[in-house]
Structures are given as C-alpha cells and as structure tokens.
Write a protein that holds these residues in place. Structure first.
Motif, short mmCIF file in Angstrom:
data_model
loop_
_atom_site.label_atom_id
_atom_site.label_comp_id
_atom_site.label_asym_id
_atom_site.label_seq_id
_atom_site.Cartn_x
_atom_site.Cartn_y
_atom_site.Cartn_z
N HIS A 167 62.34 13.51 14.50
CA HIS A 167 62.95 12.95 15.45
C HIS A 167 62.94 13.25 17.14
N ARG A 168 62.49 13.68 17.78
CA ARG A 168 62.47 13.65 19.25
C ARG A 168 60.78 12.61 19.50
N GLY A 220 67.97 13.91 20.08
CA GLY A 220 67.07 12.66 20.58
C GLY A 220 68.02 12.20 21.65
N ARG A 273 65.98 11.35 25.43
CA ARG A 273 66.29 10.04 25.76
C ARG A 273 66.78 10.22 27.66
N ARG A 305 61.62 5.17 21.43
CA ARG A 305 62.02 4.24 21.73
C ARG A 305 62.92 3.96 22.99
N ALA A 306 63.21 5.23 23.13
CA ALA A 306 63.81 4.93 24.96
C ALA A 306 62.49 5.00 25.92
N ASP A 347 72.29 16.32 18.50
CA ASP A 347 71.37 15.64 18.87
C ASP A 347 70.19 15.83 19.25
N ALA A 368 63.05 9.21 19.20
CA ALA A 368 63.39 8.88 20.41
C ALA A 368 62.92 8.84 21.59
N ASP A 393 75.93 17.19 22.89
CA ASP A 393 75.03 16.94 22.79
C ASP A 393 74.44 17.54 24.44
#
Length: 350
Positions: free
Chosen positions: A203-204, A171, A175, A210-211, A169, A207, A326
């Motif tokens: 994806h990064r 992301g 985050r 969103r963060a 993951d 992320a 993770d």
C-alpha cells in the motif's frame, strides 16, 4: 494487597455506581456496555487495584483469558523494530485491567507459523489472536477461522474475512511525505519500501507511485525486508546510481536512520545534498543529527484499539471495520530544498 482484602467486582460496581453484571461485562470485554461506561468502570477498577482471579474465571466461564500475537518476521527484525514494543504496550494497557494475558510468539511465515496458530488454539490455550503484517491472499484468515477462535486483523485483508479489522491509512502518510518534498522543489525522489508481500508495504509503495505521478516526480522504488541493514543496502544502491535522487522516502524510521548514516559516511550533507523522510516517528529519530522528518503514527493507540476490538469479538460482538485517524507528517531538519533550487528573490545558498 492481601487476598482477604482484595477488592471484588461488587466493590468496583458500588464505586462506579453500576450493577455487578455490567462490571463483569466491561471487565470481560463483552458487548452491551457503552464506551464511556466501560472506560469509567475500567478506570475505577484500576484505581482500586482490582485484579482478577484468572483460575476462578477460567473455570467458571470456560475461557483461557489469554490472547495470542504471532509475528511472522525474523527475531532480529522484530528486536530492532520499535513499532512492536509500542504496539504491545498499547495491548497491555487494555489487557492489564481486564485480566487478559498476551501470549507472544515469533514464527517463520509458512508451515511453522501455521503450526504455531494450531498450537495456540489447541485445548483453548488462547481465546483469540491479533493478526499482524497482513499478506496478499493471506492464508491465516482461513486458518484461524477454521480453528474457531476470535481474531482481529491489523489492516483490511484482500480476501474475504469474518473478523474485525483495525486499520490506519498508510498511504496518507506517504502522500504527505511526497507532497512535502515536492513543495520544497524536489523532482527526483526514491522510495525505500517494505516487502511487497506485506499489504502495508504494498500500500505504501502504491501510494508513493501515485503521489509521485500526480506531482510529475521522477520516481524509483527499492524493496527491502524493513530492516535497518537492508535500508542501508537500498540507500547504497540509490546513491550509486548515475543520477542519484535528491530525496528518499523510507518506509520506516530504522531504515531512514540507517540511510542517513550511509549518506553521511559518503560525505553527503543531509539535507543539503539529500533530503530524508521516515515513517513511525520513533523517539530516537528526534535526537539524531539532523533530526528526522517522519510520518507520525500512534502504535500504542493502535495496540489499545486492537485489544479492545479483540475483547469485544471474544464477547460476541459483530465484526466491523475500524479506521484510526490518519498519520501526520512531522517536519524536522532532515528535509530542505534541493541544492541549487533557489526560490525567486532569495539569495543562493553558500
């Protein structure tokens, strides 16, 4: 060891306390062997110095005992990116005891890349391939399926796939970096991202956005090709802005180290004037000044897991989605509170 005294599968089986058939299954990556038993057999084989006769095995089972890794990036980017040597070392950790050979190729994405896969599949030159740097609507998934060879994908494709995926993951690491900087008091953070055509770059970035939104951060993103040179270019673009960010989250350590150098060339103090985080936690990042705060991933472990999954697929195992632990954020000296942001009750920074 002379050929007449080379340990055999029977010798390995006797030492491991299992049948020759089970040893053969384990060494060939076939399904039907428990993970603990397989690890024990491989350890015994390595300890005894067992090595396969590839010619005999190829003739007897109709396999190439070779797997391909085609990297669709420019050779310059590959040479400078420390992820691939670590990943390949993990692949070799597994292949070295199973008698598998890694065939490595760099190819320009598109027609040249497709021809490279076709060439590897011709006359069964490889038994399977590892698909890296997945892209949006990746055409390689269908191509490799049509070629009839086994495959493992690094990451989960966004198209239908009949192959095992081995993923991390990405992301989660981004985050962690954003939350760390937000907790320090940063409210203006930029992301130097990888190519949006690559799924892990996309994806990064998602992320990060969103963060940043969750922490009420003023966010901006600059896309790159993952190279140090493009990371330096992106850093200049951000620092030339009317209001530069107080922190930058980079999508790999090479770009972060390049960005750190650009900031210092401009007379900025890291982390007093600019906080910087990287991704991958490569060794050199621990020795630059200031030492780099970075998201730690296990590229070597990822390579070993991908190799095991590919050997299982070649042996007929059903496809599955494997998720590795993770990433972790390793906090070092390249991040601090933004200049002028003093916690309640603390004296101002001189």
């Amino acid at each position: 060891m002379p050929n007449d005294t080379r340990p055999t599968i029977a010798d390995v089986a006797q030492r491991a306390g299992v049948s020759k058939g089970l040893v053969s299954f384990a060494l060939n990556g076939r399904a039907g062997v428990s993970p603990d038993t397989r690890e024990r057999i491989l350890a015994v084989a390595a300890d005894m110095g067992w090595s396969p006769s590839l010619r005999a095995r190829s003739l007897s089972v109709g396999r190439a005992f070779a797997c391909g890794l085609v990297i669709g990036r420019s050779p310059d980017v590959i040479a400078a990116d420390p992820f691939f040597p670590s990943f390949i070392a993990g692949v070799e950790d597994e292949f070295s005891v199973s008698g598998q050979v890694l065939v490595l190729a760099a190819a320009t994405p598109g027609r040249h890349e497709a021809e490279t896969y076709r060439g590897l599949a011709a006359d069964r030159r490889v038994d399977g391939v590892i698909l890296s740097d997945l892209r949006a609507d990746d055409p390689r998934i269908g191509l490799v399926a049509d070629l009839g060879i086994a495959a493992v994908t690094l990451g989960v494709p966004d198209v239908a796939s009949g192959f095992t995926s081995v993923s991390v993951d990405d992301g989660a690491g981004i985050r962690l970096a954003v939350d760390h900087l937000a907790d320090l008091g940063h409210t203006d953070i930029a992301h130097v991202a990888g190519p949006s055509a690559m799924l892990h770059g996309r994806h990064r970035t998602a992320a990060f956005e969103r963060a940043a939104e969750a922490r009420d951060i003023h966010a901006r993103v600059v896309e790159t090709d993952f190279s140090a040179a493009d990371g330096a270019r992106a850093t200049d673009e951000l620092l030339d802005a009317d209001t530069p960010p107080t922190a930058i989250v980079y999508s790999n350590d090479n770009m972060a180290i390049a960005g750190l150098g650009r900031a210092q060339q401009r007379g900025l103090r890291v982390p007093d004037d600019l906080s910087i985080t990287g991704f991958d936690d490569v060794e050199i990042g621990r020795h630059v000044h200031p030492a780099l705060t970075s998201v730690a991933t296990d590229a070597r472990g990822w390579g070993a897991a991908a190799a095991r999954a590919l050997l299982a697929a070649i042996g007929g195992a059903a496809p599955e989605a494997l998720t590795l632990p993770d990433p972790r954020l390793i906090v070092r000296a390249s991040t601090s509170r933004p200049r002028g942001d003093v916690p309640d009750g603390a004296p101002p920074t001189p």
